[in-house]
Design an enzyme around this catalytic site. Structure first.
Site, PDB file in Angstrom:
ATOM      1  N   ARG A   1       1.745   1.771  -3.492  1.00 53.38           N
ATOM      2  CA  ARG A   1       0.611   2.337  -4.242  1.00 53.38           C
ATOM      3  C   ARG A   1       0.458   3.828  -3.950  1.00 53.38           C
ATOM      4  O   ARG A   1       0.173   4.630  -4.837  1.00 53.38           O
ATOM      5  CB  ARG A   1      -0.696   1.618  -3.880  1.00 53.38           C
ATOM      6  CG  ARG A   1      -0.847   0.304  -4.604  1.00 53.38           C
ATOM      7  CD  ARG A   1      -2.194  -0.325  -4.336  1.00 53.38           C
ATOM      8  NE  ARG A   1      -3.306   0.354  -5.013  1.00 53.38           N
ATOM      9  CZ  ARG A   1      -4.568  -0.010  -4.883  1.00 53.38           C
ATOM     10  NH1 ARG A   1      -4.895  -1.028  -4.110  1.00 53.38           N
ATOM     11  NH2 ARG A   1      -5.521   0.634  -5.516  1.00 53.38           N
TER      12      ARG A   1
ATOM     13  N   GLU B   1     -14.009  -0.376 -24.319  1.00 53.12           N
ATOM     14  CA  GLU B   1     -14.516  -1.638 -24.891  1.00 53.12           C
ATOM     15  C   GLU B   1     -15.849  -2.017 -24.257  1.00 53.12           C
ATOM     16  O   GLU B   1     -16.287  -1.387 -23.291  1.00 53.12           O
ATOM     17  CB  GLU B   1     -13.478  -2.746 -24.661  1.00 53.12           C
ATOM     18  CG  GLU B   1     -13.152  -2.923 -23.199  1.00 53.12           C
ATOM     19  CD  GLU B   1     -11.937  -3.812 -22.947  1.00 53.12           C
ATOM     20  OE1 GLU B   1     -11.034  -3.834 -23.792  1.00 53.12           O
ATOM     21  OE2 GLU B   1     -11.935  -4.485 -21.903  1.00 53.12           O
TER      22      GLU B   1
ATOM     23  N   HIS C   1     -15.309   2.055  -2.247  1.00 51.59           N
ATOM     24  CA  HIS C   1     -14.260   1.141  -1.779  1.00 51.59           C
ATOM     25  C   HIS C   1     -13.257   1.837  -0.870  1.00 51.59           C
ATOM     26  O   HIS C   1     -12.175   1.306  -0.627  1.00 51.59           O
ATOM     27  CB  HIS C   1     -13.551   0.499  -2.984  1.00 51.59           C
ATOM     28  CG  HIS C   1     -14.458  -0.397  -3.780  1.00 51.59           C
ATOM     29  ND1 HIS C   1     -14.194  -0.804  -5.064  1.00 51.59           N
ATOM     30  CD2 HIS C   1     -15.654  -0.966  -3.456  1.00 51.59           C
ATOM     31  CE1 HIS C   1     -15.178  -1.582  -5.501  1.00 51.59           C
ATOM     32  NE2 HIS C   1     -16.079  -1.690  -4.546  1.00 51.59           N
TER      33      HIS C   1
ATOM     34  N   THR D   1     -15.338   1.335 -16.093  1.00 55.67           N
ATOM     35  CA  THR D   1     -15.378   0.179 -15.197  1.00 55.67           C
ATOM     36  C   THR D   1     -15.695  -1.073 -15.996  1.00 55.67           C
ATOM     37  O   THR D   1     -16.506  -1.029 -16.931  1.00 55.67           O
ATOM     38  CB  THR D   1     -16.393   0.351 -14.044  1.00 55.67           C
ATOM     39  OG1 THR D   1     -16.423  -0.867 -13.285  1.00 55.67           O
ATOM     40  CG2 THR D   1     -17.790   0.680 -14.524  1.00 55.67           C
ATOM     41  N   SER D   2     -15.051  -2.189 -15.628  1.00 53.73           N
ATOM     42  CA  SER D   2     -15.330  -3.454 -16.304  1.00 53.73           C
ATOM     43  C   SER D   2     -16.679  -4.018 -15.844  1.00 53.73           C
ATOM     44  O   SER D   2     -17.163  -4.978 -16.422  1.00 53.73           O
ATOM     45  CB  SER D   2     -14.214  -4.460 -16.022  1.00 53.73           C
ATOM     46  OG  SER D   2     -14.046  -4.629 -14.631  1.00 53.73           O
TER      47      SER D   2
ATOM     48  N   CYS E   1      -6.068   4.772  20.443  1.00 48.80           N
ATOM     49  CA  CYS E   1      -6.121   3.557  21.259  1.00 48.80           C
ATOM     50  C   CYS E   1      -4.878   2.682  21.104  1.00 48.80           C
ATOM     51  O   CYS E   1      -4.759   1.658  21.782  1.00 48.80           O
ATOM     52  CB  CYS E   1      -7.377   2.749  20.927  1.00 48.80           C
ATOM     53  SG  CYS E   1      -7.244   1.814  19.404  1.00 48.80           S
TER      54      CYS E   1
ATOM     55  N   TYR F   1       0.822  -1.213   0.000  1.00 48.89           N
ATOM     56  CA  TYR F   1       0.000   0.000   0.000  1.00 48.89           C
ATOM     57  C   TYR F   1       0.856   1.263   0.000  1.00 48.89           C
ATOM     58  O   TYR F   1       0.509   2.270  -0.625  1.00 48.89           O
ATOM     59  CB  TYR F   1      -0.985  -0.014   1.175  1.00 48.89           C
ATOM     60  CG  TYR F   1      -2.242  -0.745   0.794  1.00 48.89           C
ATOM     61  CD1 TYR F   1      -3.205  -0.127   0.005  1.00 48.89           C
ATOM     62  CD2 TYR F   1      -2.432  -2.066   1.157  1.00 48.89           C
ATOM     63  CE1 TYR F   1      -4.343  -0.795  -0.397  1.00 48.89           C
ATOM     64  CE2 TYR F   1      -3.563  -2.752   0.760  1.00 48.89           C
ATOM     65  CZ  TYR F   1      -4.515  -2.109  -0.012  1.00 48.89           C
ATOM     66  OH  TYR F   1      -5.636  -2.766  -0.422  1.00 48.89           O
TER      67      TYR F   1
ATOM     68  N   GLN G   1     -15.682   3.688  -7.607  1.00 50.66           N
ATOM     69  CA  GLN G   1     -15.073   2.490  -7.015  1.00 50.66           C
ATOM     70  C   GLN G   1     -13.606   2.752  -6.715  1.00 50.66           C
ATOM     71  O   GLN G   1     -12.942   1.933  -6.102  1.00 50.66           O
ATOM     72  CB  GLN G   1     -15.161   1.320  -8.003  1.00 50.66           C
ATOM     73  CG  GLN G   1     -16.576   0.940  -8.373  1.00 50.66           C
ATOM     74  CD  GLN G   1     -16.591   0.018  -9.585  1.00 50.66           C
ATOM     75  OE1 GLN G   1     -16.445  -1.193  -9.475  1.00 50.66           O
ATOM     76  NE2 GLN G   1     -16.776   0.588 -10.758  1.00 50.66           N
TER      77      GLN G   1
ATOM     78  N   CYS H   1      -8.089   2.789  12.089  1.00 51.76           N
ATOM     79  CA  CYS H   1      -7.643   1.898  13.159  1.00 51.76           C
ATOM     80  C   CYS H   1      -8.417   0.582  13.080  1.00 51.76           C
ATOM     81  O   CYS H   1      -9.641   0.580  12.979  1.00 51.76           O
ATOM     82  CB  CYS H   1      -7.872   2.552  14.524  1.00 51.76           C
ATOM     83  SG  CYS H   1      -7.485   1.421  15.875  1.00 51.76           S
TER      84      CYS H   1
HETATM   85  P1  OAD Z   1     -11.028  -2.704 -14.076  1.00 49.52           P
HETATM   86  O1  OAD Z   1      -9.543  -2.669 -14.197  1.00 49.52           O
HETATM   87  O2  OAD Z   1     -11.690  -4.014 -13.832  1.00 49.52           O
HETATM   88  O3  OAD Z   1     -11.673  -2.106 -15.383  1.00 49.52           O
HETATM   89  C1  OAD Z   1     -11.205  -0.919 -15.984  1.00 49.52           C
HETATM   90  C2  OAD Z   1     -12.118  -0.591 -17.159  1.00 49.52           C
HETATM   91  O4  OAD Z   1     -11.743   0.680 -17.653  1.00 49.52           O
HETATM   92  C3  OAD Z   1     -12.050  -1.572 -18.311  1.00 49.52           C
HETATM   93  O5  OAD Z   1     -13.379  -1.890 -18.721  1.00 49.52           O
HETATM   94  C4  OAD Z   1     -11.318  -0.786 -19.415  1.00 49.52           C
HETATM   95  O6  OAD Z   1     -11.778  -1.117 -20.716  1.00 49.52           O
HETATM   96  C5  OAD Z   1     -11.690   0.635 -19.062  1.00 49.52           C
HETATM   97  N1  OAD Z   1     -10.711   1.667 -19.444  1.00 49.52           N
HETATM   98  C6  OAD Z   1      -9.353   1.604 -19.379  1.00 49.52           C
HETATM   99  N2  OAD Z   1      -8.800   2.764 -19.729  1.00 49.52           N
HETATM  100  C7  OAD Z   1      -9.823   3.616 -20.040  1.00 49.52           C
HETATM  101  C8  OAD Z   1      -9.920   4.975 -20.480  1.00 49.52           C
HETATM  102  N3  OAD Z   1      -8.837   5.729 -20.666  1.00 49.52           N
HETATM  103  N4  OAD Z   1     -11.155   5.500 -20.670  1.00 49.52           N
HETATM  104  C9  OAD Z   1     -12.273   4.756 -20.474  1.00 49.52           C
HETATM  105  N5  OAD Z   1     -12.249   3.476 -20.068  1.00 49.52           N
HETATM  106  C10 OAD Z   1     -11.047   2.903 -19.853  1.00 49.52           C
HETATM  107  O7  OAD Z   1     -11.408  -1.636 -12.933  1.00 49.52           O
HETATM  108  P2  OAD Z   1     -12.781  -1.474 -12.106  1.00 49.52           P
HETATM  109  O8  OAD Z   1     -13.963  -1.839 -12.942  1.00 49.52           O
HETATM  110  O9  OAD Z   1     -12.749  -0.130 -11.510  1.00 49.52           O
HETATM  111  O10 OAD Z   1     -12.060  -3.186  -5.960  1.00 49.52           O
HETATM  112  O11 OAD Z   1     -12.591  -2.556 -10.971  1.00 49.52           O
HETATM  113  C11 OAD Z   1     -13.565  -2.638  -9.992  1.00 49.52           C
HETATM  114  C12 OAD Z   1     -12.969  -3.049  -8.665  1.00 49.52           C
HETATM  115  O12 OAD Z   1     -12.172  -4.235  -8.841  1.00 49.52           O
HETATM  116  C13 OAD Z   1     -11.982  -2.073  -8.066  1.00 49.52           C
HETATM  117  O13 OAD Z   1     -12.602  -0.994  -7.399  1.00 49.52           O
HETATM  118  C14 OAD Z   1     -11.221  -2.943  -7.098  1.00 49.52           C
HETATM  119  C15 OAD Z   1     -11.059  -4.219  -7.915  1.00 49.52           C
HETATM  120  O14 OAD Z   1     -11.152  -5.388  -7.190  1.00 49.52           O
HETATM  121  C16 OAD Z   1     -11.497  -3.180  -4.729  1.00 49.52           C
HETATM  122  O15 OAD Z   1     -10.316  -2.957  -4.557  1.00 49.52           O
HETATM  123  C17 OAD Z   1     -12.451  -3.464  -3.617  1.00 49.52           C
END
Ligand code: OAD
Length: 267
Positions: free
Chosen positions: A72, A242, A147, A215-216, A177, A69, A103, A155
């Protein structure tokens, strides 16, 4: 339909919408240099989250989990909001009504909101608003962070929250604490906080339009939030490079990078 016809249709939906909710994912921050999760080169391809981002990892080997972390955080320290974050911040500030749900744990929506609000705070801005402070002025553009936020610690014992500090030789401990701290994010296998999820659903259920960006749409419960808008009779615009499982439910799917599509759609 051509890309420009799709954009025109989407712009009409935005103009005609009363309430708007936006759900963002890692794709919106990709152009800021923040690694996504599931694309080629995404975070989880290079690291095994089950070893690093779980409550078990923090219990078993907190040093290694913290080092990941801390790394990151160091990556994020070199990242800044991009035109996609800024377009959403201006949009929600301009409407004066909150609707942003993310997210992402990177804090870039919050930074964009504070920067956009500071940019608006000219001599014509009200004294009361100025006196209430930057967070109040940015309120409409501040995200519901499903998230959590990697820039905060929490803590493990008493749940007190603290701003993140660089990792030192000793593991970070709670000022109140003495319990071990952890990043204030939802780890694999943990549930989302009920009130945070309820706020997101309430925005989605009342919205005429849901904008889903980068988001995927495979991680639940976040991926189900746009369905609440659809079930209430609203429309869905998807912005992604996509197709995703949500594409077939989208009223309009805009294909392209969020940093280019969002300013064209919202400004
Ligand atoms: P993903 O990495 O699963 O998906 C990213 C999405 O963004 C994909 O569909 C890509 O096609 C799209 N993408 C990439 N670059 C882009 C751009 N420049 N413009 C538009 N779209 C683009 O990420 P999340 O869907 O956010 O959870 O993942 C969801 C959760 O999975 C995260 O919050 C995390 C992970 O487990 C936790 O950590 C709890």
């Amino acid at each position: 339909m051509s890309a420009s016809a799709d954009m025109e249709r989407a712009r009409r939906l935005v103009r005609g919408a009363g309430r708007v909710v936006a759900l963002t994912g890692a794709g919106i921050s990709a152009e800021s240099g923040v690694p996504t999760f599931r694309d080629a080169g995404g975070l989880w391809r290079n690291f095994r989250p089950e070893e690093l981002a779980t409550p078990q990892a923090f219990a078993r080997d907190p040093r290694t989990a913290w080092e990941w972390y801390d790394w990151r955080r160091s990556v994020l320290a070199g990242c800044a909001p991009n035109p996609g974050h800024r377009a959403l911040a201006r949009f929600f500030l301009g409407r004066g009504a909150a609707g942003l749900v993310t997210q992402n744990v990177d804090g870039l929506h919050t930074r964009a909101a504070l920067e956009a609000a500071a940019g608006r705070a000219g001599p014509e801005s009200g004294q009361a608003e100025a006196a209430a402070g930057p967070a109040e002025a940015a309120r409409a553009a501040l995200p519901v962070e499903l998230h959590g936020a990697v820039g905060r610690d929490r803590c493990n014992r008493c749940e007190a929250r603290f701003p993140a500090e660089p990792l030192g030789d000793a593991l970070p401990r709670c000022d109140s604490c003495g319990g071990l701290r952890r990043p204030d994010v939802v780890l694999f296998g943990e549930s989302l906080e009920g009130d945070v999820l309820a706020r997101a659903y309430s925005l989605a259920e009342r919205a005429d339009l849901c904008l889903v960006v980068g988001t995927s749409a495979v991680v639940y419960p976040a991926a189900a939030i746009p369905l609440a808008t659809l079930e209430a009779g609203g429309s869905l615009i998807e912005v992604n490079l996509e197709d995703t499982p949500l594409t077939r439910s989208a009223t309009v799917a805009l294909r392209g990078a969020a940093g280019e599509v969002l300013p064209a759609l919202l400004d």
